[in-house]
Design a protein around this motif. Structure first.
Motif, short mmCIF file in Angstrom:
data_model
loop_
_atom_site.label_atom_id
_atom_site.label_comp_id
_atom_site.label_asym_id
_atom_site.label_seq_id
_atom_site.Cartn_x
_atom_site.Cartn_y
_atom_site.Cartn_z
N ARG A 42 0.84 -1.22 0.00
CA ARG A 42 0.00 0.00 0.00
C ARG A 42 0.86 1.25 0.00
O ARG A 42 0.51 2.26 -0.62
CB ARG A 42 -0.94 -0.02 1.21
CG ARG A 42 -1.98 -1.12 1.06
CD ARG A 42 -3.12 -1.02 2.08
NE ARG A 42 -4.12 -2.05 1.79
CZ ARG A 42 -4.59 -2.91 2.69
NH1 ARG A 42 -4.17 -2.87 3.94
NH2 ARG A 42 -5.48 -3.81 2.34
N ALA A 43 2.02 1.19 0.67
CA ALA A 43 2.93 2.35 0.67
C ALA A 43 3.39 2.67 -0.75
O ALA A 43 3.55 3.84 -1.11
CB ALA A 43 4.13 2.08 1.57
N CYS A 44 3.57 1.64 -1.56
CA CYS A 44 3.99 1.87 -2.95
C CYS A 44 2.86 2.47 -3.78
O CYS A 44 3.09 3.27 -4.67
CB CYS A 44 4.46 0.56 -3.58
SG CYS A 44 5.04 0.76 -5.28
N ARG A 45 1.61 2.12 -3.48
CA ARG A 45 0.47 2.68 -4.23
C ARG A 45 0.14 4.11 -3.80
O ARG A 45 -0.46 4.87 -4.54
CB ARG A 45 -0.77 1.79 -4.04
CG ARG A 45 -0.66 0.40 -4.65
CD ARG A 45 -0.91 0.39 -6.14
NE ARG A 45 -0.82 -0.96 -6.69
CZ ARG A 45 0.10 -1.35 -7.58
NH1 ARG A 45 0.98 -0.48 -8.04
NH2 ARG A 45 0.12 -2.59 -8.03
N GLU A 46 0.52 4.44 -2.55
CA GLU A 46 0.09 5.74 -2.00
C GLU A 46 1.25 6.70 -1.77
O GLU A 46 1.06 7.91 -1.76
CB GLU A 46 -0.66 5.51 -0.68
CG GLU A 46 -2.05 4.90 -0.90
CD GLU A 46 -2.54 4.06 0.27
OE1 GLU A 46 -1.94 4.14 1.37
OE2 GLU A 46 -3.52 3.30 0.08
N GLY A 47 2.45 6.19 -1.53
CA GLY A 47 3.60 7.03 -1.22
C GLY A 47 4.78 6.63 -2.06
O GLY A 47 4.77 6.79 -3.27
N GLY A 144 6.53 4.55 -6.71
CA GLY A 144 5.34 5.07 -6.05
C GLY A 144 5.05 6.49 -6.50
O GLY A 144 5.93 7.16 -7.04
N LYS A 146 4.89 9.15 -4.94
CA LYS A 146 5.74 10.17 -4.33
C LYS A 146 7.23 9.89 -4.51
O LYS A 146 8.08 10.55 -3.90
CB LYS A 146 5.42 10.28 -2.84
CG LYS A 146 3.99 10.77 -2.59
CD LYS A 146 3.79 11.26 -1.17
CE LYS A 146 2.40 11.89 -1.06
NZ LYS A 146 1.72 11.52 0.18
N GLU A 186 3.69 1.72 -10.95
CA GLU A 186 3.72 3.11 -10.47
C GLU A 186 4.86 3.86 -11.15
O GLU A 186 5.76 3.25 -11.73
CB GLU A 186 3.95 3.14 -8.95
CG GLU A 186 2.87 2.44 -8.14
CD GLU A 186 1.51 3.11 -8.23
OE1 GLU A 186 1.44 4.33 -8.47
OE2 GLU A 186 0.50 2.39 -8.07
N MET A 309 -5.03 -3.99 -2.73
CA MET A 309 -5.84 -2.81 -3.05
C MET A 309 -7.30 -3.19 -3.28
O MET A 309 -8.21 -2.48 -2.88
CB MET A 309 -5.29 -2.09 -4.29
CG MET A 309 -3.85 -1.63 -4.16
SD MET A 309 -3.51 -0.70 -2.64
CE MET A 309 -4.36 0.85 -2.98
N TRP A 350 -4.94 -3.16 -11.28
CA TRP A 350 -4.77 -1.85 -10.67
C TRP A 350 -3.94 -0.99 -11.58
O TRP A 350 -2.95 -1.48 -12.09
CB TRP A 350 -4.09 -1.99 -9.29
CG TRP A 350 -4.14 -0.71 -8.52
CD1 TRP A 350 -3.17 0.28 -8.49
CD2 TRP A 350 -5.21 -0.25 -7.70
NE1 TRP A 350 -3.59 1.31 -7.71
CE2 TRP A 350 -4.82 1.02 -7.21
CE3 TRP A 350 -6.46 -0.77 -7.35
CZ2 TRP A 350 -5.66 1.77 -6.37
CZ3 TRP A 350 -7.27 -0.02 -6.53
CH2 TRP A 350 -6.86 1.23 -6.04
#
Lengths: 355, 126
Positions: A42-47, A144, A146, A186, A309, A350
């Motif tokens: 999830r950190a890779c999808r969001e950050g 990611g 970010k 990403e 996800m 995704w």
């Protein structure tokens, strides 16, 4: 007899960061760190996360004949790109089976860094020659939404490198090669850096807020993004066309290994195609699961897991073209001898498609 | 690694909380750590009769799957549906909200075969 496992120059740092280490392709690699695979995913999808992918090979191919060597050995057409670009490509055998899938970093006119899968490095050297420099450098994959923002805190120059661009730059005085590539679906960068400077850069990126992630998350991320893994979606008896990767083939090139067999397959149409599957519940789907539809066997899964996800099981697998299975069709997928309900779902899983 | 004193343990890394003839069952801290992130739990049905060491379900992480064995014989009288919908409870709270099921036992003497906390600690230290 046990074989000594190889370790990357980042091994001690991984252990200090709390990594669980597993054997992968002859290497001791981090499976996950303290927070676990799902949180890293999830950190890779969001950050932004950072992977040590030094176990992937780097083969330097140099010289006036380098371009021609690659053009005749590999499927994709270098004429579609130019120096300073990266290209995804395949090495086939004469039957058009995918021996390896490869990223080529076109460094300069007569200079290519060819990056095979860890265990396939020797096959690639057999086909195109070159010098294996894998053991001299580390490769850090920062991935990611970010990723670039956080890399910019350490190296604005690296962060400015665009998607599928390749540049040689210096980071803190150390010569590095940076490419806008990755394996997560990403945005991100892959940084090749000499071993001795790798731990310091990895640590600085972690201090900047990038979360370390292991091979567990790397696999769930690539599966969710519908990206093939050699030995699963690609390999012996599997052609690029069956895997849905016709775009990797430079049809206009006069010659490359496997071209004749591939032309025949294109003419006749592939007998099976890679499809996506979404489980109706949380149960992870797995590889080598028989796929049935309408009471008959139509194929077999090649990879499967839980999608962090979508919070359901997902899989990729080959389905016989003759079965004429449509997207959305209900299927059963065998997991450890029991049948799990799923539907055929176009991949990537995704990001989710606009409804 | 947490090994609460008030629980009994099986060598298959389940814990048992004994309250009269009702035994609450879950997987240990050691087991959840070895499995990694639990993403799926398959629970037995209420009313199912189980034998000692019989398979009563599965716990699955992104990387592997582990069968759950009944630490005692009896009848399943409750299952934790919350654990099925939020399996990460098995990682974050294996002895609390991550419990799996409750078994009503017919022969309390069988509990003697389970390990106490000290014996289970010995097992996981080796």
């Amino acid at each position: 007899m046990t074989t000594e496992l190889k370790r990357t120059a980042l091994y001690d740092l991984h252990v200090d960061l709390g990594a669980k280490i597993v054997e992968f392709g002859g290497w001791d690699m981090p499976l996950s760190y303290g927070t676990g695979t799902v949180a890293e995913h999830r950190a890779c999808r969001e950050g932004a996360v950072i992977f040590d992918v030094s176990h992937l090979g780097t083969v330097e191919v140099r010289g006036a004949d380098a371009y021609e060597l690659l053009q005749t050995a590999l499927t994709n057409d270098l004429a579609k790109v130019s120096p300073g670009r990266a290209q995804y490509t395949h090495l086939l055998d004469e039957e058009a089976s995918v021996l390896d899938d490869i990223i080529v970093w076109w460094r300069g006119e007569d200079s290519f860094d060819v990056m095979p899968n860890a265990s396939n490095t020797s096959r690639v050297i057999d086909a195109i020659g070159g010098v294996d420099v894998t053991s001299s450098r580390c490769v850090l994959a920062v991935q990611g939404p970010k990723a670039k923002e956080l890399v910019a805190r350490v190296s604005p120059e690296a962060a400015a490198i665009g998607r599928f661009r390749v540049e040689a730059i210096t980071i803190d005085g150390t010569p590095c090669v940076v490419a806008g590539t990755g394996y997560t679906g990403e945005d991100g960068l892959e940084i090749a850096i000499p071993n001795e400077a790798a731990p310091a850069l990895f640590s600085r990126l972690v201090e900047a807020g990038v979360i370390p992630a292991g091979l567990g998350a790397r696999d769930t991320l690539r599966l969710e993004a519908g990206l093939p893994l050699h030995g699963h979606e690609l390999g012996a008896g599997i052609t690029p066309l069956q895997a849905g990767l016709g775009w990797v083939v430079g049809w206009d090139k006069p010659a490359f290994r496997g071209r004749e067999a591939l032309l025949v397959e294109r003419e006749q149409g592939p007998r099976r195609l890679l499809r996506g599957f979404k489980g109706l519940g949380r149960q992870p789907l797995r590889d080598h699961g028989v796929i049935t539809a309408g009471g008959g066997v139509v194929g077999e899964t090649t990879s499967g897991n839980f999608s962090p996800m979508l919070e359901c099981g997902i899989a990729l697998g080959f389905v016989d073209t003759d079965a004429q299975i449509q997207n959305g069709a209900p299927v059963s997928i065998e997991v450890r001898g029991r049948s799990v309900d799923a539907v055929v779902e176009p991949f990537p899983f995704w990001p989710p498609k606009e409804r | 690694m947490q090994i609460p004193e008030n629980l009994r343990y099986s060598s298959d890394h389940e814990w048992a909380l004994v309250e009269g003839n009702r035994v609450r069952v879950g997987i240990t801290d050691y087991a959840q750590d070895a499995l990694g992130d639990v993403v799926f739990v398959d629970l037995p049905s209420v009313g199912a009769e189980v034998a000692i060491g019989g398979v009563i379900g599965e716990v699955e992480s992104t990387k592997s799957v582990s069968e759950i064995y009944a630490p005692v014989a009896g009848v399943v009288v409750a299952v934790n549906d919350e654990a099925a919908s939020t399996p990460d409870a098995l990682n974050s709270d294996p002895y609390g909200s991550g419990w799996l099921c409750e078994i009503e036992i017919s022969d309390p003497a069988a509990l003697e075969a389970l390990l106490d906390a000290a014996a289970y600690k010995d097992l996981t230290d080796h």
